[in-house]
Design a protein around this motif. Structure first.
Motif, PDB file in Angstrom:
ATOM      1  N   ALA A 107      51.960  59.056  23.530  1.00 57.36           N
ATOM      2  CA  ALA A 107      52.097  57.621  23.256  1.00 57.36           C
ATOM      3  C   ALA A 107      52.507  57.388  21.804  1.00 57.36           C
ATOM      4  CB  ALA A 107      50.783  56.904  23.578  1.00 57.36           C
ATOM      5  N   LEU A 108      51.947  58.164  20.883  1.00 60.55           N
ATOM      6  CA  LEU A 108      52.299  57.963  19.469  1.00 60.55           C
ATOM      7  C   LEU A 108      53.731  58.425  19.188  1.00 60.55           C
ATOM      8  CD1 LEU A 108      51.497  57.014  16.660  1.00 60.55           C
ATOM      9  CD2 LEU A 108      50.557  59.288  16.215  1.00 60.55           C
ATOM     10  N   ALA A 109      54.146  59.539  19.809  1.00 62.09           N
ATOM     11  CA  ALA A 109      55.526  60.004  19.604  1.00 62.09           C
ATOM     12  C   ALA A 109      56.504  58.913  20.046  1.00 62.09           C
ATOM     13  CB  ALA A 109      55.777  61.293  20.388  1.00 62.09           C
ATOM     14  N   ALA A 110      56.211  58.283  21.190  1.00 64.95           N
ATOM     15  CA  ALA A 110      57.105  57.226  21.694  1.00 64.95           C
ATOM     16  C   ALA A 110      57.104  56.024  20.759  1.00 64.95           C
ATOM     17  CB  ALA A 110      56.671  56.809  23.089  1.00 64.95           C
ATOM     18  N   ALA A 111      55.912  55.666  20.253  1.00 64.34           N
ATOM     19  CA  ALA A 111      55.826  54.491  19.371  1.00 64.34           C
ATOM     20  C   ALA A 111      56.593  54.742  18.070  1.00 64.34           C
ATOM     21  CB  ALA A 111      54.357  54.169  19.082  1.00 64.34           C
ATOM     22  N   LEU A 112      56.441  55.951  17.516  1.00 60.93           N
ATOM     23  CA  LEU A 112      57.144  56.254  16.252  1.00 60.93           C
ATOM     24  C   LEU A 112      58.660  56.303  16.480  1.00 60.93           C
ATOM     25  CD1 LEU A 112      54.796  59.001  14.729  1.00 60.93           C
ATOM     26  CD2 LEU A 112      55.038  56.623  13.966  1.00 60.93           C
ATOM     27  N   ARG A 113      59.074  56.869  17.605  1.00 57.87           N
ATOM     28  CA  ARG A 113      60.510  56.889  17.906  1.00 57.87           C
ATOM     29  C   ARG A 113      61.030  55.457  18.031  1.00 57.87           C
ATOM     30  NH1 ARG A 113      64.493  59.272  16.570  1.00 57.87           N
ATOM     31  NH2 ARG A 113      63.781  61.304  17.293  1.00 57.87           N
ATOM     32  N   GLY A 114      60.285  54.618  18.757  1.00 62.32           N
ATOM     33  CA  GLY A 114      60.698  53.212  18.898  1.00 62.32           C
ATOM     34  C   GLY A 114      60.762  52.519  17.546  1.00 62.32           C
ATOM     35  N   ALA A 115      59.857  52.898  16.648  1.00 70.12           N
ATOM     36  CA  ALA A 115      59.794  52.236  15.342  1.00 70.12           C
ATOM     37  C   ALA A 115      60.938  52.652  14.422  1.00 70.12           C
ATOM     38  CB  ALA A 115      58.455  52.548  14.675  1.00 70.12           C
ATOM     39  N   ARG A 116      61.564  53.798  14.684  1.00 67.88           N
ATOM     40  CA  ARG A 116      62.668  54.220  13.825  1.00 67.88           C
ATOM     41  C   ARG A 116      64.017  54.192  14.540  1.00 67.88           C
ATOM     42  NH1 ARG A 116      62.513  60.607  12.470  1.00 67.88           N
ATOM     43  NH2 ARG A 116      64.707  60.243  12.088  1.00 67.88           N
ATOM     44  N   GLY A 117      64.003  54.022  15.868  1.00 70.31           N
ATOM     45  CA  GLY A 117      65.252  54.042  16.636  1.00 70.31           C
ATOM     46  C   GLY A 117      65.803  55.460  16.716  1.00 70.31           C
ATOM     47  N   ARG A 118      66.963  55.595  17.355  1.00 70.99           N
ATOM     48  CA  ARG A 118      67.565  56.910  17.494  1.00 70.99           C
ATOM     49  C   ARG A 118      69.059  56.835  17.190  1.00 70.99           C
ATOM     50  NH1 ARG A 118      65.829  61.043  20.198  1.00 70.99           N
ATOM     51  NH2 ARG A 118      64.555  59.876  21.631  1.00 70.99           N
ATOM     52  N   TRP A 119      69.503  57.654  16.241  1.00 64.40           N
ATOM     53  CA  TRP A 119      70.928  57.746  15.951  1.00 64.40           C
ATOM     54  C   TRP A 119      71.608  58.558  17.034  1.00 64.40           C
ATOM     55  CZ3 TRP A 119      73.383  54.997  12.358  1.00 64.40           C
ATOM     56  CH2 TRP A 119      72.618  54.436  11.331  1.00 64.40           C
ATOM     57  N   VAL A 120      72.703  57.998  17.568  1.00 63.11           N
ATOM     58  CA  VAL A 120      73.478  58.746  18.573  1.00 63.11           C
ATOM     59  C   VAL A 120      74.949  58.758  18.145  1.00 63.11           C
ATOM     60  CG1 VAL A 120      71.948  58.276  20.528  1.00 63.11           C
ATOM     61  CG2 VAL A 120      73.774  56.674  20.003  1.00 63.11           C
ATOM     62  N   LEU A 155      70.480  53.477  18.176  1.00 66.10           N
ATOM     63  CA  LEU A 155      69.920  52.871  19.397  1.00 66.10           C
ATOM     64  C   LEU A 155      68.530  52.361  19.051  1.00 66.10           C
ATOM     65  CD1 LEU A 155      70.307  55.301  22.436  1.00 66.10           C
ATOM     66  CD2 LEU A 155      71.479  53.133  22.071  1.00 66.10           C
ATOM     67  N   THR A 156      68.204  51.159  19.513  1.00 64.61           N
ATOM     68  CA  THR A 156      66.847  50.651  19.252  1.00 64.61           C
ATOM     69  C   THR A 156      66.208  50.250  20.582  1.00 64.61           C
ATOM     70  OG1 THR A 156      67.686  48.428  18.936  1.00 64.61           O
ATOM     71  CG2 THR A 156      67.413  49.779  16.951  1.00 64.61           C
ATOM     72  N   GLY A 157      64.958  49.822  20.503  1.00 62.49           N
ATOM     73  CA  GLY A 157      64.268  49.365  21.713  1.00 62.49           C
ATOM     74  C   GLY A 157      64.004  50.509  22.668  1.00 62.49           C
ATOM     75  N   GLU A 158      63.795  50.132  23.935  1.00 62.71           N
ATOM     76  CA  GLU A 158      63.358  51.101  24.941  1.00 62.71           C
ATOM     77  C   GLU A 158      64.346  52.254  25.117  1.00 62.71           C
ATOM     78  OE1 GLU A 158      61.151  50.719  29.214  1.00 62.71           O
ATOM     79  OE2 GLU A 158      61.289  49.040  27.840  1.00 62.71           O
ATOM     80  N   GLU A 159      65.634  51.958  24.914  1.00 63.50           N
ATOM     81  CA  GLU A 159      66.676  52.989  25.078  1.00 63.50           C
ATOM     82  C   GLU A 159      66.500  54.175  24.131  1.00 63.50           C
ATOM     83  OE1 GLU A 159      71.149  52.178  25.921  1.00 63.50           O
ATOM     84  OE2 GLU A 159      70.345  50.609  24.619  1.00 63.50           O
ATOM     85  N   SER A 160      65.808  53.940  23.017  1.00 59.17           N
ATOM     86  CA  SER A 160      65.670  55.023  22.037  1.00 59.17           C
ATOM     87  C   SER A 160      64.581  56.026  22.437  1.00 59.17           C
ATOM     88  CB  SER A 160      65.357  54.442  20.650  1.00 59.17           C
ATOM     89  OG  SER A 160      64.115  53.777  20.667  1.00 59.17           O
ATOM     90  N   VAL A 161      63.706  55.635  23.363  1.00 57.13           N
ATOM     91  CA  VAL A 161      62.550  56.483  23.717  1.00 57.13           C
ATOM     92  C   VAL A 161      62.912  57.427  24.875  1.00 57.13           C
ATOM     93  CG1 VAL A 161      60.173  56.409  24.603  1.00 57.13           C
ATOM     94  CG2 VAL A 161      60.941  54.725  22.920  1.00 57.13           C
ATOM     95  N   SER A 207      60.005  46.468  19.817  1.00 53.77           N
ATOM     96  CA  SER A 207      60.832  45.490  19.129  1.00 53.77           C
ATOM     97  C   SER A 207      62.259  46.030  19.039  1.00 53.77           C
ATOM     98  CB  SER A 207      60.215  45.299  17.742  1.00 53.77           C
ATOM     99  OG  SER A 207      61.162  44.940  16.831  1.00 53.77           O
ATOM    100  N   ASP A 208      63.259  45.150  19.016  1.00 54.17           N
ATOM    101  CA  ASP A 208      64.645  45.596  18.830  1.00 54.17           C
ATOM    102  C   ASP A 208      64.913  45.899  17.364  1.00 54.17           C
ATOM    103  OD1 ASP A 208      65.449  45.714  21.392  1.00 54.17           O
ATOM    104  OD2 ASP A 208      66.189  43.666  21.466  1.00 54.17           O
ATOM    105  N   GLN A 209      63.953  45.530  16.531  1.00 50.48           N
ATOM    106  CA  GLN A 209      64.084  45.766  15.094  1.00 50.48           C
ATOM    107  C   GLN A 209      63.307  47.035  14.757  1.00 50.48           C
ATOM    108  OE1 GLN A 209      62.408  42.308  13.266  1.00 50.48           O
ATOM    109  NE2 GLN A 209      63.530  42.745  11.393  1.00 50.48           N
ATOM    110  N   THR A 210      63.881  47.920  13.952  1.00 46.26           N
ATOM    111  CA  THR A 210      63.122  49.118  13.579  1.00 46.26           C
ATOM    112  C   THR A 210      62.219  48.798  12.377  1.00 46.26           C
ATOM    113  OG1 THR A 210      64.981  49.778  12.215  1.00 46.26           O
ATOM    114  CG2 THR A 210      64.853  50.757  14.400  1.00 46.26           C
TER     115      THR A 210
END
Ligand code: PMV
Length: 387
Positions: free
Chosen positions: A102-115, A158-164, A379-382
């Motif tokens: 759960a924490l890994a997902a929250a931190l990923r969501g909080a920083r987004g993912r570069w693709v 990528l932000t939001g749910e798509e980043s997780v 959030s859609d905002q990182t």
């Protein structure tokens, strides 16, 4: 700025504990009991856990994930973390894996993912790389994989749910579990708590199941690998439940695994018992696949006979299992044994639970194979992003 909330389930092992150490399959199911994590930027400028100062030494899983996903040295701001849930700790029900997923997902969501813009799909687009081969200390490169070699205009955030991503959460959780347990951890907890449902791990590919991925881990004395599969349950009848009974007795997994290893060293013939557990687990898998819960229960009871025979049960586990027997389809210890929890598969959860409680166990009722990681609020905002 809004908070990010994620949750992940606990797990219990239905079949194959201990024998899995010797290459046989083990089956775990996600349970209804969950841990939820809420993170927000910390208003006080200090790392906080449930309102108090976060002690990194006492929280190695949190520390490990911060190191992997939240680079403070690059300006990632301190966070306030809240943990809630109903998975008892240190009882073999996967509370630390659920927390880590759960924490890994929250931190990923909080920083987004570069693709990258490249026309590749899924994980191949990840500009920060992906570690499918993990070691205790490095799931994915502290430097961020091959991020630095890609030019900024060739990627986007990528932000939001798509980043997780559930695979990533499983791998990161496995990595920090291994680091917190002196380099020894099987991926059964982390994969089950991330993917949910029913997970089978084995060092052979199981052809009838859905293949997820291979994991390997360099342990202090050897390198181990596992194939991870998903077992898709058909429609589980409404009246089928698991009742978990906690003895409240703490028995470290490492000690129990060492006890079996020592027994096999002294009497190598007893490997036959381990092989029998492997065969029972395979029967359990077949029964789960066709939805024959009477046969699943019988296989659980047979598995318990063998676990007792190799010396990993405990008198209090035996008492709880005996108390559950008249009202259930099958019962056994779950996890390493020597204390911890037992499980009963039952069509009478109330009766079974009452019987276990009367015999001195604390009970939890769950359906079979609950949902895995859930992003409850993102959030859609990182909160921070690498640039
Ligand atoms: O008690 P748990 O849930 O950590 O399960 C341990 C399972 C063992 O097979 C005993 C050990 C292992 O590494 O697979």
């Amino acid at each position: 700025m809004t908070a990010i909330i994620t949750s992940a389930p606990g797990k219990c092992i239905l079949f194959g504990e201990h024998a899995v150490v010797y290459g046989h399959p083990a089956v775990a199911v996600a349970i209804d009991q969950r841990i939820s994590i809420k993170i927000q930027p910390s208003a006080s400028g200090m790392w906080l856990l449930d309102g108090g100062k976060l002690n990194m030494k006492r929280n190695p899983h949190i520390k490990g994930l911060i190191e992997k996903l939240w680079p403070v040295d690059q300006g990632a701001p301190p966070l306030s973390i809240h943990i809630e849930g109903n998975i008892p700790r240190s009882s073999g029900l996967g509370s630390s894996a659920a927390l880590s997923v759960a924490l890994a997902a929250a931190l990923r969501g909080a920083r987004g993912r570069w693709v990258t813009h490249a026309e590749t799909v899924g994980q191949n687009r990840w500009a920060e790389g992906f570690g499918s081969l993990i070691t205790a200390s490095d799931a994915y490169g502290k430097s961020g994989g091959f991020f630095s070699t890609i030019e900024q205009d060739k990627m986007f955030l990528l932000t939001g749910e798509e980043s997780v991503d559930t695979d990533e959460n499983a791998i990161l959780a496995h990595s920090v579990e291994a680091a917190a347990q002196n380099g020894r951890a099987s991926p059964i907890d982390s994969s089950t708590c991330s993917h949910g449902g029913v997970i089978v791990i084995s060092n052979q590919v199981q052809n009838d199941l859905t293949y997820l991925y291979k994991r390997s881990l360099k342990m202090p004395d050897s390198e181990r690998f596992w194939h991870i599969h998903e077992l898709e349950l058909g429609i589980v009848p409404d009246d089928i439940y698991l009742v978990i009974g906690n003895t409240g007795i703490n028995a470290p997994t490492g000690k129990q695994v060492a006890k079996v290893a020592q027994m096999l060293e002294l009497t190598p013939d007893r490997m036959e018992e381990i092989e029998t557990i492997g065969k029972i687990a395979q029967r359990g898998i077949d029964a789960l696949m066709v939805g024959d819960y009477e046969a699943v229960g019988r296989a659980m009871t047979e598995n318990q006979i063998m676990l007792k025979s190799i010396g990993v049960s405990h008198p209090q586990l035996d008492v709880l299992i005996k108390a559950a027997a008249p009202t259930c389809l099958g019962a056994k210890l779950t996890g390493a044994g020597g204390g911890g929890c037992m499980i009963a598969l039952t069509r009478n959860p109330k009766l079974t639970s009452d019987a276990i409680e009367l015999a001195g166990g604390r009970t939890y009722i769950s359906k079979l194979g609950s949902l895995g990681l859930r992003v409850e609020k993102l959030s859609d905002q990182t909160f921070w992003s690498r640039s």
